[in-house]
Design a protein around this motif. Structure first.
Motif: not given
Length: 535
Positions: A288-307
């Motif tokens: 139960g320690t795996l949590k979403h963290q605030q991500e820095k703004d980063q362009n990770e590619g056109f094909a990448t899908v968002d959660e």
């Protein structure tokens, strides 16, 4: 005569019942205001594909082109009515806006509704349904964020550098060599997954007959007759297959991979070992320690899908041993096939389009010079614009999944923009024909041309939303898009930095794809020469 009738009547009754069972939905689309394909016994509209008369990609594009004026049309997946969505707006409507009606996949690899301790794939994220899927997605999605990919990137880069060193040594000893790309990238993908998902150090180039690679190769062979029979049986008799404990993956392979994963988990938990890989992330998820963290703004590619919000929900769920094993197995199945297939076709296109390869090499060389002898990092890789353009175009022209599916979980009133209205009943299915959309000249002019410039800053904004879907769409999109793209870009960076990719007399142009529902790969492979660069 009376004795004969005693046998004849029940036999005729049985045949009559079976005929009714097989044909009872044949007229399903007759009262719908949409066109539909004919339904044949048992296979429905899928006969040519199931009987291996046509490649999966060609089948999808062929049915898509039968009804060019339709926004949606009907067909039959075995005995199940299936709606094929051609319209981008309608695709967004069913996959995003009204996702709650289409949460599940069809039970292609087993059905989680029929649970059995020996069936692992049915417990995987891909196969789970309803709230169980939502809980698992929310539990696992923090493992696939950019921050976690940065931590895991070192393992990916290590496998890439090791592979290129092997080919450089062969070239130094024997001169430029020809290789078959499916084999090259199958071994590379295998080693990356062994390292990142199973915590193993495997070198499938130096040790081509290692047990992990051979077992994994059997597991991903969906063109084998045995596997196809399992898949067909699971589609027709999911309850029976579950009762018998028959998984889509052979029982011996399930036991082999289960032992590897559970042994790694036990060793790390008992000795406090921490390694930045999927096993470590699954252990965190179970605690139960795996949590979403605030991500820095980063362009990770056109094909990448968002959660989506589904994946970002804060849900506490306890993973069982079998669930942890199942996630590693599906990670292997999805990662091995998607990555190796993308690399196979990307290197093919670079070899037959040398001007594209040269432009990409110049970007790689410039990036390498700026690094000043340091290794490539995750963040530097994301800044390589032409790399992303070339990878995005390879995924457009050769998407690993020709179509994606959704199952209707509650009755839905579908309305099209041209005024049609009809009911999609619970239990029916949808197809989104990705390969056909990617090759529709309405959305991608001159679609057979490999043109990375489609994804330039100046042109990518004109791509119609809902027409480019290499990793799916909506909350049920591919959770591992960042991982897959990092893997593809990293090996291409190291490979092109050291080699030019050249077509040979064995390079088939264009490649003829394997027929059937299995891997979307060339029947005769892709053969290229690795020619060392004079740096």
């Amino acid at each position: 005569m009376q004795i004969d009738l005693l046998y004849l009547v029940p036999i005729l009754a049985l045949f009559g019942f079976l005929y009714h069972l097989i044909t009872r939905k044949n007229d399903y689309f007759h009262d719908k205001p949409i066109p539909s394909l004919a339904c044949k016994p048992v296979f429905g509209s899928m006969g040519p594909l199931i009987l291996r008369k046509v490649a999966f990609a060609d089948f999808v594009t062929g049915i898509y082109n039968k009804f060019p004026a339709a926004k949606v049309f009907g067909m039959f997946d075995f005995l199940t009515p299936l709606f094929v969505i051609r319209d981008p707006e309608l695709i967004k409507q069913v996959a995003v806006t009204d996702f709650d009606h289409f949460v599940d996949h069809q039970p292609l690899f087993g059905n989680s509704k029929y649970d059995h301790p020996d069936i692992l794939v049915g417990k995987s994220l891909f196969t789970l349904t309803g709230q169980r899927w939502k809980n698992m997605r929310a539990t696992l999605s923090p493992a696939f964020t950019g921050s976690k990919m940065r931590l895991m990137f070192e393992l990916i880069s290590e496998c890439s550098e090791s592979a290129v060193r092997h080919y450089l040594a062969e070239a130094e000893a024997k001169g430029p060599q020809q290789y078959e790309m499916k084999d090259v990238f199958g071994r590379f993908s295998n080693d990356v997954i062994a390292s990142c998902a199973f915590g193993l150090k495997v070198d499938s180039l130096k040790d081509p007959q290692n047990e992990f690679y051979l077992s994994g190769k059997k597991m991903v062979n969906f063109n084998s007759t045995d596997t196809l029979l399992r898949i067909v049986s699971m589609r027709l008799f999911p309850w029976l297959m579950s009762k018998l404990g028959i998984d889509v993956i052979d029982g011996k392979l399930n036991k082999y991979f289960s032992k590897l994963i559970l042994s790694a988990i036990q060793l790390r938990e008992s000795q406090g070992i921490v390694r930045h890989d999927m096993v470590n992330l699954l252990i965190q998820a179970r605690k139960g320690t795996l949590k979403h963290q605030q991500e820095k703004d980063q362009n990770e590619g056109f094909a990448t899908v968002d959660e989506s919000d589904v994946g970002k929900a804060q849900i506490q769920t306890t993973l069982t041993d079998s669930e942890m094993v199942a996630q590693c197995l599906i990670f292997f199945l999805a990662g091995f096939d998607t990555v190796s297939t993308c690399l196979l076709f990307l290197t093919y296109e670079l070899a037959i389009n040398p001007e594209v390869q040269q432009k990409l090499y110049e970007e790689i060389e410039e990036t390498n010079a700026q690094l000043g002898g340091k290794s490539i990092t995750y963040d530097v890789l994301q800044k390589m614009k032409y790399m992303d353009m070339a990878v995005s175009e390879a995924l457009r022209k050769w998407p690993p999944g020709p179509a994606i599916d959704r199952e209707c979980v509650k009755t839905y009133k579908m309305k099209t923009s041209d005024g049609l209205e009809f009911t999609v009943d619970k239990g029916t299915a949808l197809w989104i024909p990705i390969h056909a959309l990617h090759h529709d000249p309405k959305y991608f002019p001159n679609p057979e041309r490999f043109d990375p410039e489609r994804f330039s800053d100046e042109r990518k904004g004109s791509i119609v939303n809902g027409t480019y879907l290499p990793f799916g769409i909506g909350p049920r999109n591919c959770i591992g898009s960042r991982f897959a793209l990092s893997e593809v870009k990293t090996i291409i960076y190291h490979l092109l930095l050291n080699f030019s990719l050249e077509r040979t007399s064995k390079t088939e142009v264009p490649p003829v794809l394997i027929k059937g529902m299995g891997d979307v790969i060339p029947e005769n492979g892709v053969h290229l020469e690795f020619r060392p660069r004079k740096n």
